[in-house]
Design a protein around this motif. Structure first.
Motif, PDB file in Angstrom:
ATOM      1  N   ASN A  83     -37.783 -15.299  43.134  1.00 37.66           N
ATOM      2  CA  ASN A  83     -36.628 -15.707  43.938  1.00 37.66           C
ATOM      3  C   ASN A  83     -35.349 -15.708  43.076  1.00 37.66           C
ATOM      4  OD1 ASN A  83     -36.541 -18.155  42.529  1.00 37.66           O
ATOM      5  ND2 ASN A  83     -37.340 -19.367  44.211  1.00 37.66           N
ATOM      6  N   PRO A  84     -34.184 -15.900  43.698  1.00 32.60           N
ATOM      7  CA  PRO A  84     -32.922 -15.865  42.944  1.00 32.60           C
ATOM      8  C   PRO A  84     -32.827 -16.901  41.815  1.00 32.60           C
ATOM      9  CG  PRO A  84     -32.476 -15.680  45.281  1.00 32.60           C
ATOM     10  CD  PRO A  84     -33.936 -15.977  45.138  1.00 32.60           C
ATOM     11  N   GLU A  85     -33.599 -17.985  41.918  1.00 33.12           N
ATOM     12  CA  GLU A  85     -33.588 -19.009  40.869  1.00 33.12           C
ATOM     13  C   GLU A  85     -34.525 -18.657  39.719  1.00 33.12           C
ATOM     14  OE1 GLU A  85     -34.193 -20.095  44.247  1.00 33.12           O
ATOM     15  OE2 GLU A  85     -32.022 -20.230  44.433  1.00 33.12           O
ATOM     16  N   GLY A  86     -35.211 -17.509  39.818  1.00 34.40           N
ATOM     17  CA  GLY A  86     -36.117 -17.063  38.761  1.00 34.40           C
ATOM     18  C   GLY A  86     -37.542 -17.561  38.887  1.00 34.40           C
ATOM     19  N   LYS A  87     -37.872 -18.241  39.980  1.00 32.95           N
ATOM     20  CA  LYS A  87     -39.226 -18.755  40.191  1.00 32.95           C
ATOM     21  C   LYS A  87     -40.083 -17.692  40.875  1.00 32.95           C
ATOM     22  CE  LYS A  87     -41.812 -22.476  42.331  1.00 32.95           C
ATOM     23  NZ  LYS A  87     -41.800 -23.636  43.202  1.00 32.95           N
ATOM     24  N   LYS A  88     -41.313 -17.505  40.376  1.00 36.18           N
ATOM     25  CA  LYS A  88     -42.224 -16.536  40.981  1.00 36.18           C
ATOM     26  C   LYS A  88     -42.864 -17.160  42.226  1.00 36.18           C
ATOM     27  CE  LYS A  88     -45.573 -13.082  40.063  1.00 36.18           C
ATOM     28  NZ  LYS A  88     -45.696 -11.962  39.209  1.00 36.18           N
ATOM     29  N   ILE A  89     -42.779 -16.465  43.346  1.00 34.16           N
ATOM     30  CA  ILE A  89     -43.319 -16.931  44.621  1.00 34.16           C
ATOM     31  C   ILE A  89     -44.519 -16.056  44.977  1.00 34.16           C
ATOM     32  CG2 ILE A  89     -42.823 -17.304  47.073  1.00 34.16           C
ATOM     33  CD1 ILE A  89     -41.104 -19.045  45.204  1.00 34.16           C
ATOM     34  N   ASN A  90     -45.635 -16.689  45.338  1.00 37.13           N
ATOM     35  CA  ASN A  90     -46.852 -15.995  45.748  1.00 37.13           C
ATOM     36  C   ASN A  90     -47.348 -16.580  47.063  1.00 37.13           C
ATOM     37  OD1 ASN A  90     -47.712 -14.243  43.373  1.00 37.13           O
ATOM     38  ND2 ASN A  90     -47.361 -16.221  42.376  1.00 37.13           N
ATOM     39  N   TYR A  91     -47.753 -15.725  47.981  1.00 36.41           N
ATOM     40  CA  TYR A  91     -48.374 -16.189  49.221  1.00 36.41           C
ATOM     41  C   TYR A  91     -49.160 -15.045  49.857  1.00 36.41           C
ATOM     42  CZ  TYR A  91     -44.373 -13.979  51.594  1.00 36.41           C
ATOM     43  OH  TYR A  91     -43.439 -13.092  52.042  1.00 36.41           O
ATOM     44  N   HIS A  92     -49.964 -15.401  50.840  1.00 36.02           N
ATOM     45  CA  HIS A  92     -50.707 -14.403  51.611  1.00 36.02           C
ATOM     46  C   HIS A  92     -50.038 -14.233  52.966  1.00 36.02           C
ATOM     47  CE1 HIS A  92     -53.803 -15.250  48.609  1.00 36.02           C
ATOM     48  NE2 HIS A  92     -54.133 -13.992  48.831  1.00 36.02           N
ATOM     49  N   GLU A  93     -50.127 -13.029  53.489  1.00 36.75           N
ATOM     50  CA  GLU A  93     -49.491 -12.690  54.755  1.00 36.75           C
ATOM     51  C   GLU A  93     -50.427 -11.771  55.529  1.00 36.75           C
ATOM     52  OE1 GLU A  93     -45.059 -11.564  55.237  1.00 36.75           O
ATOM     53  OE2 GLU A  93     -46.106  -9.707  54.720  1.00 36.75           O
ATOM     54  N   LEU A  94     -50.511 -11.984  56.834  1.00 38.86           N
ATOM     55  CA  LEU A  94     -51.315 -11.120  57.696  1.00 38.86           C
ATOM     56  C   LEU A  94     -50.418 -10.048  58.301  1.00 38.86           C
ATOM     57  CD1 LEU A  94     -54.062 -10.561  59.091  1.00 38.86           C
ATOM     58  CD2 LEU A  94     -53.270 -12.040  60.947  1.00 38.86           C
ATOM     59  N   THR A  95     -50.719  -8.779  58.013  1.00 35.41           N
ATOM     60  CA  THR A  95     -50.031  -7.675  58.662  1.00 35.41           C
ATOM     61  C   THR A  95     -50.800  -7.391  59.945  1.00 35.41           C
ATOM     62  OG1 THR A  95     -49.310  -6.751  56.557  1.00 35.41           O
ATOM     63  CG2 THR A  95     -49.256  -5.277  58.462  1.00 35.41           C
ATOM     64  N   VAL A  96     -50.187  -7.708  61.079  1.00 34.86           N
ATOM     65  CA  VAL A  96     -50.857  -7.668  62.381  1.00 34.86           C
ATOM     66  C   VAL A  96     -50.838  -6.250  62.943  1.00 34.86           C
ATOM     67  CG1 VAL A  96     -50.826  -8.562  64.740  1.00 34.86           C
ATOM     68  CG2 VAL A  96     -50.210 -10.048  62.822  1.00 34.86           C
ATOM     69  N   HIS A  97     -52.029  -5.764  63.310  1.00 38.16           N
ATOM     70  CA  HIS A  97     -52.170  -4.445  63.922  1.00 38.16           C
ATOM     71  C   HIS A  97     -52.551  -4.532  65.401  1.00 38.16           C
ATOM     72  CE1 HIS A  97     -51.835  -2.659  60.008  1.00 38.16           C
ATOM     73  NE2 HIS A  97     -52.853  -3.366  59.568  1.00 38.16           N
ATOM     74  N   TYR A  98     -53.095  -5.670  65.815  1.00 34.36           N
ATOM     75  CA  TYR A  98     -53.601  -5.822  67.182  1.00 34.36           C
ATOM     76  C   TYR A  98     -53.393  -7.271  67.617  1.00 34.36           C
ATOM     77  CZ  TYR A  98     -57.041  -6.105  70.974  1.00 34.36           C
ATOM     78  OH  TYR A  98     -57.650  -6.301  72.170  1.00 34.36           O
ATOM     79  N   ILE A  99     -52.939  -7.447  68.855  1.00 31.94           N
ATOM     80  CA  ILE A  99     -52.758  -8.789  69.421  1.00 31.94           C
ATOM     81  C   ILE A  99     -53.383  -8.811  70.808  1.00 31.94           C
ATOM     82  CG2 ILE A  99     -51.114 -10.528  70.202  1.00 31.94           C
ATOM     83  CD1 ILE A  99     -49.064  -9.184  68.341  1.00 31.94           C
ATOM     84  N   GLU A 100     -54.196  -9.829  71.054  1.00 27.23           N
ATOM     85  CA  GLU A 100     -54.728 -10.033  72.400  1.00 27.23           C
ATOM     86  C   GLU A 100     -54.197 -11.369  72.899  1.00 27.23           C
ATOM     87  OE1 GLU A 100     -59.001 -10.537  74.597  1.00 27.23           O
ATOM     88  OE2 GLU A 100     -58.816  -9.103  72.955  1.00 27.23           O
ATOM     89  N   PHE A 101     -53.563 -11.355  74.051  1.00 27.73           N
ATOM     90  CA  PHE A 101     -52.993 -12.574  74.624  1.00 27.73           C
ATOM     91  C   PHE A 101     -54.096 -13.402  75.263  1.00 27.73           C
ATOM     92  CE2 PHE A 101     -49.396 -10.648  73.355  1.00 27.73           C
ATOM     93  CZ  PHE A 101     -48.595  -9.966  74.243  1.00 27.73           C
TER      94      PHE A 101
END
Length: 134
Positions: A83-101
């Motif tokens: 980030n701009p303050e120099g801190k390393k940010i790590n997280y997981h993210e789901l890249t969505v390919h399919y959605i069922e309502f």
């Protein structure tokens, strides 16, 4: 798709629409799901950040909002940046390919289209069709 994650739960914050630097539509949103293996209590919730592209992003921003219950299918990715303050940010993210309502209740306000006209799933995005949008 070898890295496949399927989750059932609720949309958190309203989806945020944007475009990639190549002009592809993008939608980011938070998603809440329960751990069914644990005791049933109110602290039994997990959150994950999600992102959708192209046609899937269009469906997310047009039809989904806070509290809507959906089934998501996609791939889990690790995101890392400084980030701009120099801190390393790590997280997981789901890249969505399919959605069922499963149960839509949030968009009865701005969208006049009736739910029987809403598709039951979002189109599958093929990342191989344009690998440069990320």
């Amino acid at each position: 798709m070898a890295n496949t994650l399927i989750l059932s739960g609720n949309i958190g914050a309203p989806p945020e629409a944007s475009t990639t630097k190549n002009g592809a539509n993008k939608a980011k949103f938070s998603f809440c799901f329960k751990n069914e293996g644990k005791e049933s209590d109110k602290n039994n919730k997990n959150w994950i950040n999600c992102v959708a592209y192209k046609g899937t992003a269009d469906v997310v921003t047009k039809f989904l909002g806070t509290g809507d219950k959906v089934l998501l299918k996609g791939e889990l990715n690790h995101v890392s940046y400084t980030n701009p303050e120099g801190k390393k940010i790590n997280y997981h993210e789901l890249t969505v390919h399919y959605i069922e309502f499963i149960n839509l209740k949030s968009k009865g306000n701005a969208h006049t289209q009736s739910y029987d006209q809403v598709p039951t799933f979002a189109p599958t995005y093929d990342p191989d069709s344009n690998p440069n949008i990320f």
